[in-house]
Design an enzyme around this catalytic site. Sequence first.
Site, short mmCIF file in Angstrom:
data_model
loop_
_atom_site.label_atom_id
_atom_site.label_comp_id
_atom_site.label_asym_id
_atom_site.label_seq_id
_atom_site.Cartn_x
_atom_site.Cartn_y
_atom_site.Cartn_z
N ASP A 125 46.46 40.25 33.10
CA ASP A 125 45.90 38.91 33.29
C ASP A 125 46.81 38.17 34.24
O ASP A 125 48.02 38.39 34.26
CB ASP A 125 45.81 38.17 31.96
CG ASP A 125 44.76 38.75 31.01
OD1 ASP A 125 43.76 39.28 31.51
OD2 ASP A 125 44.96 38.67 29.79
N ASP A 143 37.39 38.97 33.45
CA ASP A 143 37.01 37.87 32.56
C ASP A 143 36.07 36.89 33.28
O ASP A 143 35.12 36.39 32.68
CB ASP A 143 38.25 37.13 32.06
CG ASP A 143 39.20 38.03 31.28
OD1 ASP A 143 38.73 39.00 30.66
OD2 ASP A 143 40.41 37.76 31.31
#
Length: 169
Positions: A125, A143
């Site tokens: 991330d 995402d």
Amino acid sequence: MKLKGFFRNLMIVFILVLNFSCDQITKTIVRKTVAEYEIIPLIDGYLTLTKVENTGAFLSAGSSLPYFIRFLVLTLLPIVFLSYGLYLIIRKKELPQILIIAWCFVIGGGIGNLYDRIVHGSVTDFLHLDLGLFQTGIFNMADVSIMTGMFIIIWRQFLIGINQNSKGD
């Protein structure tokens, strides 16, 4: 408008590959150029780049679970659900084009994060959005794909509900 046969399936594969590739290219760049927890401002502090390796799911949920349960919940179940979702969008010929695209975003993003989990043992991330009162956790392009697809699906259902209610008035 419904797409037929070969071109419909080609569109599905193209959108899946596009989502997966965008996710993996950005993660590869971040893995090679950003140190873990390094903070790089991108847009006046509203958007920052911060590399984090996430062994859990959304906002690290499940990262402290025992390995077997984490593997079952975060690897095996997603394989089943993503495979079933892909099967459905290929087999359900009556799906509107917008839903095919939306589900391809969700599945493509899911495949991107699943690939990371299987190959790297964690999901990379790296984006953080801070708009003052609204702030996100650290996320990635997979995402973004998943959220975009879900937004389209929910928005379409909302509009269908409005249209059905207005016909009843």
